[in-house]
Design a protein around this motif. Sequence first.
Motif, PDB file in Angstrom:
ATOM      1  N   GLN A  18      61.530  44.658  43.749  1.00 53.05           N
ATOM      2  CA  GLN A  18      60.123  45.140  44.261  1.00 53.05           C
ATOM      3  C   GLN A  18      59.128  45.235  43.035  1.00 53.05           C
ATOM      4  N   ILE A  19      59.657  46.073  42.204  1.00 46.42           N
ATOM      5  CA  ILE A  19      58.723  46.404  40.966  1.00 46.42           C
ATOM      6  C   ILE A  19      58.581  45.085  40.197  1.00 46.42           C
ATOM      7  N   LYS A  20      59.489  44.362  39.963  1.00 47.18           N
ATOM      8  CA  LYS A  20      59.402  43.139  39.124  1.00 47.18           C
ATOM      9  C   LYS A  20      58.334  42.215  39.924  1.00 47.18           C
ATOM     10  N   ALA A  21      58.446  41.944  41.207  1.00 41.44           N
ATOM     11  CA  ALA A  21      57.526  41.147  41.894  1.00 41.44           C
ATOM     12  C   ALA A  21      55.913  41.639  41.871  1.00 41.44           C
ATOM     13  N   THR A  22      55.929  43.187  42.027  1.00 40.44           N
ATOM     14  CA  THR A  22      54.587  43.698  41.955  1.00 40.44           C
ATOM     15  C   THR A  22      54.157  43.856  40.405  1.00 40.44           C
ATOM     16  N   GLU A  23      54.921  43.874  39.528  1.00 36.75           N
ATOM     17  CA  GLU A  23      54.449  43.702  38.248  1.00 36.75           C
ATOM     18  C   GLU A  23      53.724  42.421  38.010  1.00 36.75           C
ATOM     19  N   VAL A  24      54.331  41.303  38.278  1.00 27.57           N
ATOM     20  CA  VAL A  24      54.082  39.784  38.198  1.00 27.57           C
ATOM     21  C   VAL A  24      52.552  39.803  38.942  1.00 27.57           C
ATOM     22  N   GLU A  25      52.544  40.468  40.166  1.00 26.98           N
ATOM     23  CA  GLU A  25      51.524  40.228  41.145  1.00 26.98           C
ATOM     24  C   GLU A  25      50.161  41.252  40.360  1.00 26.98           C
ATOM     25  N   LEU A  26      50.518  42.367  39.913  1.00 26.70           N
ATOM     26  CA  LEU A  26      49.657  43.012  39.177  1.00 26.70           C
ATOM     27  C   LEU A  26      48.911  42.477  38.011  1.00 26.70           C
ATOM     28  N   LYS A  27      49.855  41.642  37.121  1.00 22.44           N
ATOM     29  CA  LYS A  27      49.411  41.004  36.056  1.00 22.44           C
ATOM     30  C   LYS A  27      48.468  40.005  36.234  1.00 22.44           C
ATOM     31  N   SER A  28      48.777  39.070  37.351  1.00 25.98           N
ATOM     32  CA  SER A  28      48.007  37.874  37.966  1.00 25.98           C
ATOM     33  C   SER A  28      46.676  38.618  38.346  1.00 25.98           C
ATOM     34  N   SER A  29      46.581  39.873  39.028  1.00 21.77           N
ATOM     35  CA  SER A  29      45.351  40.279  39.497  1.00 21.77           C
ATOM     36  C   SER A  29      44.414  40.731  38.443  1.00 21.77           C
ATOM     37  N   ILE A  30      45.185  41.387  37.022  1.00 21.90           N
ATOM     38  CA  ILE A  30      44.145  41.568  36.233  1.00 21.90           C
ATOM     39  C   ILE A  30      43.664  40.624  35.532  1.00 21.90           C
ATOM     40  N   SER A  31      44.634  39.483  35.428  1.00 23.61           N
ATOM     41  CA  SER A  31      43.993  38.331  34.653  1.00 23.61           C
ATOM     42  C   SER A  31      42.930  37.557  35.397  1.00 23.61           C
ATOM     43  N   ARG A  32      42.892  37.711  36.904  1.00 27.15           N
ATOM     44  CA  ARG A  32      42.068  37.116  37.761  1.00 27.15           C
ATOM     45  C   ARG A  32      40.772  37.864  37.667  1.00 27.15           C
ATOM     46  N   GLU A  33      40.869  39.305  37.563  1.00 25.50           N
ATOM     47  CA  GLU A  33      39.510  40.316  37.537  1.00 25.50           C
ATOM     48  C   GLU A  33      38.918  40.026  36.136  1.00 25.50           C
ATOM     49  N   ASN A  34      39.577  39.786  35.182  1.00 23.00           N
ATOM     50  CA  ASN A  34      39.113  39.651  33.801  1.00 23.00           C
ATOM     51  C   ASN A  34      38.295  38.120  33.635  1.00 23.00           C
ATOM     52  N   GLN A  35      38.796  37.210  34.588  1.00 25.87           N
ATOM     53  CA  GLN A  35      38.386  35.821  34.484  1.00 25.87           C
ATOM     54  C   GLN A  35      37.330  36.068  35.196  1.00 25.87           C
ATOM     55  N   MET A  36      37.234  36.658  36.626  1.00 22.57           N
ATOM     56  CA  MET A  36      36.006  36.642  37.388  1.00 22.57           C
ATOM     57  C   MET A  36      35.100  37.571  36.926  1.00 22.57           C
ATOM     58  N   ARG A  37      35.156  38.488  36.069  1.00 20.92           N
ATOM     59  CA  ARG A  37      34.257  39.353  35.484  1.00 20.92           C
ATOM     60  C   ARG A  37      33.410  38.315  34.531  1.00 20.92           C
ATOM     61  N   ARG A  38      34.237  37.537  33.816  1.00 23.22           N
ATOM     62  CA  ARG A  38      33.530  36.542  32.954  1.00 23.22           C
ATOM     63  C   ARG A  38      32.759  35.563  33.352  1.00 23.22           C
ATOM     64  N   ASN A  39      33.114  35.234  34.453  1.00 25.20           N
ATOM     65  CA  ASN A  39      32.243  34.313  35.291  1.00 25.20           C
ATOM     66  C   ASN A  39      31.055  34.610  35.808  1.00 25.20           C
ATOM     67  N   VAL A  40      31.200  36.040  36.118  1.00 21.89           N
ATOM     68  CA  VAL A  40      30.097  36.804  36.744  1.00 21.89           C
ATOM     69  C   VAL A  40      28.920  36.930  35.582  1.00 21.89           C
ATOM     70  N   GLU A  41      29.437  37.352  34.531  1.00 22.17           N
ATOM     71  CA  GLU A  41      28.528  37.657  33.441  1.00 22.17           C
ATOM     72  C   GLU A  41      27.812  36.335  32.918  1.00 22.17           C
ATOM     73  N   LEU A  42      28.695  35.078  33.052  1.00 22.97           N
ATOM     74  CA  LEU A  42      27.948  33.907  32.669  1.00 22.97           C
ATOM     75  C   LEU A  42      26.941  33.193  33.880  1.00 22.97           C
ATOM     76  N   GLY A  43      27.086  34.019  34.808  1.00 22.57           N
ATOM     77  CA  GLY A  43      26.487  33.368  36.137  1.00 22.57           C
ATOM     78  C   GLY A  43      26.930  32.477  37.016  1.00 22.57           C
ATOM     79  N   ASN A  44      28.280  31.857  36.692  1.00 23.52           N
ATOM     80  CA  ASN A  44      28.795  30.922  37.435  1.00 23.52           C
ATOM     81  C   ASN A  44      29.546  31.357  38.701  1.00 23.52           C
ATOM     82  N   THR A  45      29.586  32.689  39.096  1.00 20.49           N
ATOM     83  CA  THR A  45      30.169  33.305  40.082  1.00 20.49           C
ATOM     84  C   THR A  45      29.321  34.441  40.695  1.00 20.49           C
ATOM     85  N   ALA A  46      29.213  34.583  41.911  1.00 22.21           N
ATOM     86  CA  ALA A  46      28.400  35.580  42.550  1.00 22.21           C
ATOM     87  C   ALA A  46      29.168  36.732  42.159  1.00 22.21           C
ATOM     88  N   GLY A  47      28.268  38.027  42.103  1.00 24.10           N
ATOM     89  CA  GLY A  47      28.954  39.356  41.835  1.00 24.10           C
ATOM     90  C   GLY A  47      29.653  40.020  42.891  1.00 24.10           C
TER      91      GLY A  47
END
Length: 462
Positions: free
Chosen positions: A151-180
């Motif tokens: 469970q930890i292994k699956a959740t760690e991968v899920e968290l890693k994916s979530s953090i990466s997506r959040e960083n990407q989304m924040r970058r897109n918001v900063e560039l104005g490509n995605t709604a905040g």
Amino acid sequence: MLPYRSLTKYRWAIYLLLTPPAYCNTLLETVELGLQNNLSIRASLKGLEESENNIGVSRSKFLPSLSATANTNWSENNAIRSGEVDDASHSQTSGVGLSLSQTIFNLGDIYKYQTAKLNYDAEELSHENQVQSVIVEIATNYFEYLKNNAQIKATEVELKSSISRENQMRRNVELGNTAGSEMYEVTAQKEEVSNRLRSLRKDREVLLNDLSLLIQYPVVPSQDLYSRAELDAFDKTQTQALITDALKFNSDVLIARNTLEVTRQGLKESAANFVPTLQMTGGYNYDYTHDFEDTADPAATGKSDSANIGLNLNIPILSGGSDYYDYQKSSKSIERQEILYQDTLFSTRNEVNTVIMDINDLSDSVESYERIIRANYASYRGIQRAQQLGTRTITDLLAAESKLFNAVRDYQNTRYDYAINIINLEKSKGSLSIESIQNLMSLMVEMNPETDEELIPMHLLD
């Protein structure tokens, strides 16, 4: 030899708290350590020794009793007569004695001796049941740790994916490509996964502590279920054979059967109160009496000895009804134990049936979850590409990802629950032992850091 064996119990408590875990414990090694050091097993062994001594206590009634006595008495007598000289005398009496008694016939003692042997058998059965229970606890904790680790292994991968997506989304918001506003959903999902991971890690420490307490030694599992392990179901013929074995060898059934025999023996003991007993006694006494006064009566001094042999027959006639009611009480106890024995048989049959149904259901579920994982993975990859192209929303992607990770977690839970139920089945049919653990080892493999990084087993992506 393990290092803790040379420590006192107080030093061992400190050692257990301070020593770092060892990373080389297979399932078999862990169970063997538990059987050597588990405190409940060690206490059970002491109870077995105590019960064995009770047999000796009962057997002593058939052996002769011999006792010796020794005594010495000193006396002083003073007499004052009017007009006469005071009359005073001193004397001492000494003696030794030897007495022997031997029971020739006492039916109650015979039955009590047989009861003591039955009680020893009961203690043996109880000890074996304790051993099997400890094996179940250790193996269950071992697989619960592996389940938690998956469970930890699956959740760690899920968290890693979530953090990466959040960083990407924040970058897109900063560039104005995605709604905040889309950031909120991504952040909420990341925090939820983070909280779940923290709880899982806490649970892992609890499981390790429980496992270490059971075996009195700090360990960390080093094996895992083989990813391609065949988790087979049982057919009707196998089920019937397992139930038949359980009704013969299940620990609860054997204990209930033994308890019924002890109760029947108690009825014989109660009946023995109405039977005469015969005992032989013998004794020898030697006495020596002398007077310190020269004027003493010569008859008051001298030596004497005596010997006697007796045969005593005791015929019970009336005891206020206590023997009668004791017999009636024993009769009712037998009826009660017969009912409890039948209840144990029915409960055992139902228990084995339930465990087998759980195993068969888990076996089928594994195959179903494999298909679900393949389908969810394909769906997730498709939605991921579509979201990048703008044809699917971030909500669709998050939902697809959650479905995939939940399916992986359910798949892993099912596999470990299957192994735990196999252990429970062995316990239910009364055959759980080190050999059972060795057989289960065929489904396990040493943990490999490379394959441990894989979230989805490769054979599910073939």
